[in-house]
Design a protein around this motif. Structure first.
Motif, PDB file in Angstrom:
ATOM      1  N   VAL A   3      -1.554  -3.313   2.567  1.00  0.00           N
ATOM      2  CA  VAL A   3      -0.737  -3.633   3.736  1.00  0.00           C
ATOM      3  C   VAL A   3      -1.071  -5.013   4.292  1.00  0.00           C
ATOM      4  CG1 VAL A   3      -0.049  -2.893   6.041  1.00  0.00           C
ATOM      5  CG2 VAL A   3      -0.529  -1.206   4.280  1.00  0.00           C
ATOM      6  N   SER A   4      -2.362  -5.393   4.230  1.00  0.00           N
ATOM      7  CA  SER A   4      -2.730  -6.683   4.819  1.00  0.00           C
ATOM      8  C   SER A   4      -2.013  -7.833   4.119  1.00  0.00           C
ATOM      9  CB  SER A   4      -4.237  -6.881   4.759  1.00  0.00           C
ATOM     10  OG  SER A   4      -4.628  -6.930   3.411  1.00  0.00           O
ATOM     11  N   LEU A   6       0.912  -7.924   3.274  1.00  0.00           N
ATOM     12  CA  LEU A   6       2.280  -8.050   3.777  1.00  0.00           C
ATOM     13  C   LEU A   6       2.383  -9.064   4.902  1.00  0.00           C
ATOM     14  CD1 LEU A   6       3.225  -4.305   3.794  1.00  0.00           C
ATOM     15  CD2 LEU A   6       3.860  -6.037   2.143  1.00  0.00           C
ATOM     16  N   TYR A 377       8.044  -6.936   8.572  1.00  0.00           N
ATOM     17  CA  TYR A 377       7.285  -5.755   8.161  1.00  0.00           C
ATOM     18  C   TYR A 377       6.803  -5.053   9.420  1.00  0.00           C
ATOM     19  CZ  TYR A 377       7.269  -8.155   3.697  1.00  0.00           C
ATOM     20  OH  TYR A 377       7.652  -8.793   2.547  1.00  0.00           O
ATOM     21  N   GLN A 378       7.054  -3.765   9.495  1.00  0.00           N
ATOM     22  CA  GLN A 378       6.611  -3.026  10.676  1.00  0.00           C
ATOM     23  C   GLN A 378       5.914  -1.748  10.239  1.00  0.00           C
ATOM     24  OE1 GLN A 378      10.903  -3.351  11.693  1.00  0.00           O
ATOM     25  NE2 GLN A 378      10.118  -2.727  13.682  1.00  0.00           N
ATOM     26  N   GLN A 379       4.927  -1.383  11.024  1.00  0.00           N
ATOM     27  CA  GLN A 379       4.254  -0.110  10.749  1.00  0.00           C
ATOM     28  C   GLN A 379       4.913   0.948  11.610  1.00  0.00           C
ATOM     29  OE1 GLN A 379       0.094   0.399  10.474  1.00  0.00           O
ATOM     30  NE2 GLN A 379       0.671  -0.076   8.390  1.00  0.00           N
ATOM     31  N   LYS A 386       0.955   6.752   8.945  1.00  0.00           N
ATOM     32  CA  LYS A 386       1.633   5.462   9.130  1.00  0.00           C
ATOM     33  C   LYS A 386       2.214   4.924   7.819  1.00  0.00           C
ATOM     34  CE  LYS A 386      -0.905   3.694  13.061  1.00  0.00           C
ATOM     35  NZ  LYS A 386      -2.088   2.975  13.476  1.00  0.00           N
ATOM     36  N   THR A 388       4.447   1.336   6.205  1.00  0.00           N
ATOM     37  CA  THR A 388       5.037   0.014   6.455  1.00  0.00           C
ATOM     38  C   THR A 388       6.499   0.037   6.025  1.00  0.00           C
ATOM     39  OG1 THR A 388       2.913  -0.965   5.953  1.00  0.00           O
ATOM     40  CG2 THR A 388       4.799  -2.458   5.989  1.00  0.00           C
ATOM     41  N   LYS A 390       9.887  -2.348   5.420  1.00  0.00           N
ATOM     42  CA  LYS A 390      10.344  -3.730   5.242  1.00  0.00           C
ATOM     43  C   LYS A 390      11.821  -3.779   5.619  1.00  0.00           C
ATOM     44  CE  LYS A 390      10.551  -5.344   0.956  1.00  0.00           C
ATOM     45  NZ  LYS A 390       9.954  -5.829  -0.280  1.00  0.00           N
ATOM     46  N   GLU A 404       7.565   1.188   2.180  1.00  0.00           N
ATOM     47  CA  GLU A 404       6.800   0.755   1.012  1.00  0.00           C
ATOM     48  C   GLU A 404       6.451   1.978   0.161  1.00  0.00           C
ATOM     49  OE1 GLU A 404       6.216  -2.244  -0.016  1.00  0.00           O
ATOM     50  OE2 GLU A 404       7.026  -3.278   1.738  1.00  0.00           O
ATOM     51  N   GLU A 407       2.747   3.292  -0.327  1.00  0.00           N
ATOM     52  CA  GLU A 407       2.203   3.985   0.846  1.00  0.00           C
ATOM     53  C   GLU A 407       2.798   5.382   0.976  1.00  0.00           C
ATOM     54  OE1 GLU A 407       2.392   1.593   4.431  1.00  0.00           O
ATOM     55  OE2 GLU A 407       2.089  -0.211   3.243  1.00  0.00           O
TER      56      GLU A 407
END
Ligand SMILES: O=C([S-])c1cc(C(=O)S)c[n+]([C@@H]2O[C@H](COP(=O)(O)O)[C@@H](O)[C@H]2O)c1
Ligand code: NI
Length: 439
Positions: A3-4, A6, A377-379, A386, A388, A390, A404, A407
């Motif tokens: 995730v990071s 992203l 990108y939002q969680q 959780k 992510t 897009k 995603e 995930e």
């Protein structure tokens, strides 16, 4: 998916533009880099990793040419009897004897009562670099420059690369220039270099074995394929080392000087001419170009294991994506078309891997222009955890929204539910939170 990753924005590339209106030599390049902010003490301490501190001194001073101030670097070679720390033979724009990485094998040892190292061979220099504590990048870059000089010398003098010798005088000069240049590039964190056409000068230059035409034979050999100018009459404006720095690192000679300069430095030559005898180096910060390339090869005679190995190597060395298409080639042979998406800066490395790790002996290469939608990108929180999401926009309107996969897969496994359950939960959470328009 990590995730990071992203959150990564456009990559910013640090580009150096070399304005070679008065040519280039190794010391002019170092001068320009110090003028741009390379810490001189750091440069010296990196150079001392070569273990040749007794052989030379590196001096720095402010100097001006026709009113332009910049940095002058001098390499003081302790082996060189003629070298008294000023205007020595290596300097740019000289007119007195000079020897350099060369094929002749006369003995030029000077006994000054010191125990100096006698570095003569290209092989010795390679060993010194490889065994030093210099960083991998500096090692690689300096070997690339030396290889170009050695190959040019070998070709001109009818020798093999390994037979190329350094003269006693000049070897240290070249080593310091070449490795100093590589260190400067690392310290300034330069990613790519562009240059103007290279002024080479015109006339004759006095060398150890007589007069050489300008450009010197090694310089002209190294500069094959590089745009040059010969506006300055009567002087050697570009030396073999300067030429090799250009050849090794310059990826573009843009026709137009359209750029946004961030910082400018001047590296001084030695002579005073009717133009400022200096190298102007400009740092241009720019967004990485969206232009990418497809490298493509049809492979019909390779083991699948080796093909996958090649693919893995290509991906670790910079390929942005690889896809394989089953095809039928001539003579009815089933084959794989391997398509590799790459950035311009990685093409050379990827081509080498393709040729060494696959059976292909040729490839197709074409540029592809990428069109990318704006994206966020939002969680979002679902009942399973959780995820992510897009979201892609076209002219400000959402045109695509997707959780995603990697995930969702993890959540499905962790929660022991069907993957479709996770997607359903994501959709519900999106509707519930009306997150869809957040930009
Ligand atoms: O000494 C000889 S015989 C000689 C040969 C050549 C060839 O091109 S071959 C070139 N040079 C000159 O030496 C210096 C090298 O400068 P660097 O800064 O690159 O080390 C330069 O003036 C060449 O023209 C000498
Ligand atoms: Ni030569």
């Amino acid at each position: 998916m990590n995730v990071s990753r992203l959150a990564i924005k456009e990559v910013v590339v640090k580009t150096l533009y070399l304005d070679c209106f008065a040519g280039i030599s190794g010391d002019m390049f170092m001068g320009a880099m110090v003028d741009l902010g390379v810490d001189f003490e750091m440069l010296k301490s990196e150079l001392s990793k070569l273990g040749l501190d007794h052989e030379f001194d590196l001096k720095m001073r402010r100097d001006s040419k026709l009113g332009i101030f910049g940095t002058k670097i001098d390499v003081i070679d302790h082996n060189n009897a003629h070298d008294h720390g000023h205007n020595h033979s290596h300097d740019h724009g000289h007119d007195h004897p000079h020897e350099h990485l060369h094929e002749h094998s006369h003995d030029h040892s000077h006994d000054h009562g010191h125990d100096h190292k006698h570095i003569r061979d290209y092989g010795e220099i390679k060993a010194i670099i490889k065994e030093s504590k210099l960083s991998d990048r500096v090692k690689q870059d300096s070997l690339k420059i030396f290889e170009l000089i050695a190959k040019a010398e070998a070709k001109i003098h009818g020798k093999t690369v390994d037979e190329v010798h350094f003269h006693e005088v000049g070897a240290i000069d070249s080593i310091v220039d070449v490795i100093g240049a590589a260190i400067c590039m690392e310290l300034l964190e330069i990613d790519e270099i562009m240059a103007s056409p290279i002024e080479i000068g015109e006339g004759f230059v006095k060398c150890a074995h007589g007069k050489m035409p300008v450009p010197a034979p090694a310089t002209s050999e190294i500069l094959i394929g590089v745009p040059t100018l010969a506006k300055v009459k009567g002087y050697e404006m570009t030396t073999p080392t300067g030429a090799a720095i250009i050849k090794a690192f310059v990826t573009k000679f843009p026709e137009h000087k359209e750029m946004k300069a961030q910082k400018i430095g001047f590296g001084m030559g030695t002579r005073n001419l009717d133009i400022p005898n200096c190298l102007r180096a400009i740092i241009v910060e720019k967004q990485e170009s969206q232009l990418q390339w497809i490298l493509e090869a049809n492979i019909d005679d390779m083991s699948s294991e080796q093909l996958v190995f090649a693919e893995e190597r290509l991906l670790t060395e910079g390929a942005l994506d690889i896809y394989k298409t089953p095809i039928i080639m001539k003579k009815g042979r089933p084959a794989i078309k391997m398509s590799i998406l790459a950035k311009t800066k990685d093409i050379e490395t990827l081509q080498r891997i393709l040729f060494t790790e696959t059976t292909s002996i040729g490839l197709r290469k074409y540029p592809v222009d990428k069109v990318k939608l704006d994206r966020t990108y939002q969680q979002i929180e679902t009942q399973y955890g959780k995820v992510t999401v897009k979201t892609a926009f076209l002219e400000g309107e959402i045109v695509n929204q997707k959780a995603e996969y990697e995930e969702c897969k993890l959540l499905a496994l962790e929660n022991q539910v069907a993957l479709s359950e996770i997607y359903k939960a994501v959709n519900e959470a999106l509707l519930r939170n009306s997150l869809v328009n957040k930009r």
